[in-house]
Design a protein around this motif. Structure first.
Motif, PDB file in Angstrom:
ATOM      1  N   GLY A  31       0.951  -1.141   0.139  1.00  0.00           N
ATOM      2  CA  GLY A  31      -0.108   0.076   0.071  1.00  0.00           C
ATOM      3  C   GLY A  31       0.946   1.131  -0.080  1.00  0.00           C
ATOM      4  N   ILE A  32       0.409   2.255  -0.817  1.00  0.00           N
ATOM      5  CA  ILE A  32       1.370   3.242  -0.683  1.00  0.00           C
ATOM      6  C   ILE A  32       0.359   4.653  -1.046  1.00  0.00           C
ATOM      7  N   GLY A  33       0.606   5.829  -0.470  1.00  0.00           N
ATOM      8  CA  GLY A  33       0.020   6.999  -0.578  1.00  0.00           C
ATOM      9  C   GLY A  33       0.888   8.248  -0.333  1.00  0.00           C
ATOM     10  N   GLU A  34       0.546   9.443  -0.767  1.00  0.00           N
ATOM     11  CA  GLU A  34       1.460  10.787  -0.799  1.00  0.00           C
ATOM     12  C   GLU A  34       0.976  11.720   0.074  1.00  0.00           C
ATOM     13  N   GLN A  35       1.785  12.761   0.460  1.00  0.00           N
ATOM     14  CA  GLN A  35       1.523  14.008   1.266  1.00  0.00           C
ATOM     15  C   GLN A  35       2.437  14.973   0.671  1.00  0.00           C
ATOM     16  N   LEU A  36       1.920  16.209   0.628  1.00  0.00           N
ATOM     17  CA  LEU A  36       2.768  17.441   0.142  1.00  0.00           C
ATOM     18  C   LEU A  36       3.923  17.509   1.280  1.00  0.00           C
ATOM     19  N   TRP A  37       5.026  17.960   0.772  1.00  0.00           N
ATOM     20  CA  TRP A  37       6.189  17.975   1.851  1.00  0.00           C
ATOM     21  C   TRP A  37       6.743  19.448   1.665  1.00  0.00           C
ATOM     22  N   GLY A  38       7.235  20.367   2.469  1.00  0.00           N
ATOM     23  CA  GLY A  38       7.842  21.392   1.917  1.00  0.00           C
ATOM     24  C   GLY A  38       9.312  21.506   1.816  1.00  0.00           C
ATOM     25  N   GLY A  39       9.669  20.172   1.967  1.00  0.00           N
ATOM     26  CA  GLY A  39      11.240  20.116   1.989  1.00  0.00           C
ATOM     27  C   GLY A  39      11.968  20.337   3.301  1.00  0.00           C
ATOM     28  N   THR A  40      13.337  19.856   3.119  1.00  0.00           N
ATOM     29  CA  THR A  40      14.358  20.176   4.358  1.00  0.00           C
ATOM     30  C   THR A  40      15.646  20.819   3.731  1.00  0.00           C
ATOM     31  N   ASP A  41      16.344  21.002   4.572  1.00  0.00           N
ATOM     32  CA  ASP A  41      17.921  21.601   4.233  1.00  0.00           C
ATOM     33  C   ASP A  41      18.307  20.686   3.239  1.00  0.00           C
ATOM     34  N   GLY A  42      18.774  21.193   2.087  1.00  0.00           N
ATOM     35  CA  GLY A  42      19.471  20.285   1.082  1.00  0.00           C
ATOM     36  C   GLY A  42      18.612  19.720   0.191  1.00  0.00           C
ATOM     37  N   SER A  43      17.190  19.513   0.292  1.00  0.00           N
ATOM     38  CA  SER A  43      16.344  18.865  -0.612  1.00  0.00           C
ATOM     39  C   SER A  43      15.890  19.615  -1.752  1.00  0.00           C
ATOM     40  N   ARG A  44      16.002  19.230  -2.880  1.00  0.00           N
ATOM     41  CA  ARG A  44      15.666  20.014  -4.160  1.00  0.00           C
ATOM     42  C   ARG A  44      14.781  19.468  -4.942  1.00  0.00           C
TER      43      ARG A  44
END
Length: 456
Positions: A279-292
């Motif tokens: 099973g898999i699902g998604e959620q919006l993420w604002g990112g973190t230091d270093g993520s692009r």
């Protein structure tokens, strides 16, 4: 030793005394009610308010109410059949609560063609109304302007939105696996809709993503040690896509059977379950230091579908996520009934971090639980803490967690991956009545995965 038997006269005197006592008591009660009626009403109001408050907010920082609706166990009925596809309906006879089930076989193109034949009108509605919806949504905020300016801006927005989706598609085209291209072409050929219209609406999840709630439960937290996954999709319950909810079962040649819980015309996975208990699902993420973020990878909802379609177990799922040319900053919840565990995932073009109940620290976890809540409060933590130690089941998830947290306004899905049963609701179209407050359907997925539906 002997009891004296009363005479009729003595008995009658006793009855008269009793009658006087009852009459006087009733008189006293009547006077009290008449004299203090306002006090009684006030007390009753306070008492009922206290009951309502305790019912609505049984957990700290939870602002919603428990979903007390009964679970719908309606039988699906075959509605149509074409080569490589069968259409079923879950319905109570009204448009407001009809769910389409598609069972597709064959190659990607054949499945797309079958889908287009079976839900042609629904897909056409989505391709047209999604842009009209964007215009109407904007017009609410600029209604103070002269009408001709509002209309001009609306026309520009419609064109601009289509062009944005064009750009999104062409930037990602070389990284989109061919089976998605083939399926969209099949839909286009069957419906008579231009291929780019189908491609554009399938870029909407990549452009917008969504705020959601994700919870994974396994082992020591769940009843019977079942593996559970909750996905509450928070987007817009008034969006035109909600008019045509569709659950699509795919049986691709050379891959595993799986199901998408989504909308007409969208072929990526917003939330998915496979025959291999993934099973898999998604959620919006604002990112973190270093993520692009990247504009040239594979759209996230296509990656999620790859996970559902090509994973034999959770090791395969992790491998697919690592190898994917990722684009957006999102959270995922990945669970496996066979492997009896779940992971929360931080996902971006250059970051992929897997969390479980031991190494996740942003929210309080308990053995066999991990949660990414929509709202940044402790509501879900408090519910899971109360129900830890083998007390969480799917009803706790869809009747308490999302309703009390007020999440899952557009789709609310609780999966039991161990038994392959889902409990789900969609928002009501066009009223926008949110999914997490509606009665939920129970759907046994295994008969569709194994080809043992009632009509087979």
């Amino acid at each position: 030793f002997f009891f004296k038997q009363k005479t009729a006269y003595e008995i009658s005197l006793g009855l008269v005394g009793s009658e006087m006592c009852i009459r006087d008591s009733m008189g006293i009660i009547k006077n009290l009610i008449l004299k203090d009626s306002m006090k009684c009403i006030s007390f009753l109001f306070v008492f009922l308010s206290a009951i309502e408050l305790s019912y609505a907010q049984p957990f700290e920082e939870c602002h919603g109410q428990v979903n007390t609706n009964g679970t719908l166990k309606w039988k699906y009925n075959k509605a149509d059949q074409v080569e490589h596809g069968t259409k079923y309906l879950l319905t109570n006879g009204t448009e407001q609560y009809t769910i389409t089930l598609l069972n597709l076989t064959g190659t990607a193109y054949e499945q797309g063609y079958a889908m287009g034949k079976l839900i042609k009108a629904e897909i056409k509605f989505t391709t047209v109304e999604i842009y009209e919806y964007a215009v109407h949504f904007l017009e609410k905020f600029i209604s103070f302007l002269p009408e001709f300016i509002v209309k001009a801006i609306g026309a520009f927005v419609k064109t601009f939105a289509r062009e944005l989706n064009n750009i999104c598609y062409f930037l990602r085209r070389k990284n989109i696996p061919q089976h998605f291209i083939d399926e969209m072409q099949g839909i286009a050929d069957a419906t008579g809709i231009d291929y780019m219209e189908i491609a554009r609406i399938n870029m909407i999840p990549e452009m917008l993503k969504a705020f959601c709630t994700l919870v994974s439960i396994w082992g020591p937290a769940s009843k019977g040690e079942h593996v559970l996954l909750l996905r509450g999709l928070d987007w817009d319950p008034h969006a035109p896509m909600t008019k045509h909810p569709v659950i699509t079962f795919y049986h691709h040649t050379g891959s595993y059977s799986f199901a998408n819980i989504g909308f007409a015309g969208l072929i990526g996975s917003l939330v998915a379950m496979s025959a291999n208990q993934i099973g898999i699902g998604e959620q919006l993420w604002g990112g973190t230091d270093g993520s692009r973020m990247s504009f040239t990878g594979e759209p996230w909802h296509f990656v999620l579908r790859d996970v559902a379609q090509f994973s034999k177990d959770i090791k395969d799922s992790i491998s697919i996520l690592w190898k994917a040319k990722r684009t957006c900053n999102i959270h995922l919840m990945l669970s496996s009934g066979k492997d009896r565990l779940g992971y929360g995932v931080f996902y971006s073009s250059n970051v992929l971090i897997f969390y479980d109940d031991k190494n996740y620290t942003r929210h309080k976890t308990f053995p066999g639980t991990i949660a990414f809540p929509y709202h940044g409060n402790k509501c879900i933590e408090n519910i899971l803490e109360k129900h830890q130690n083998h007390e969480v089941d799917v009803e706790v998830l869809y009747k308490m967690v999302t309703p009390l947290h007020e999440s899952g306004d557009t789709i609310n899905v609780a999966m039991d991956l161990t038994t392959q049963v889902i409990y789900f609701a969609y928002a009501e179209y066009p009223t926008g009545f949110v999914a997490y407050k509606r009665p939920h359907f129970e759907l046994k997925m295994k008969p569709f995965f194994t080809g043992e539906t009632d009509d087979s």
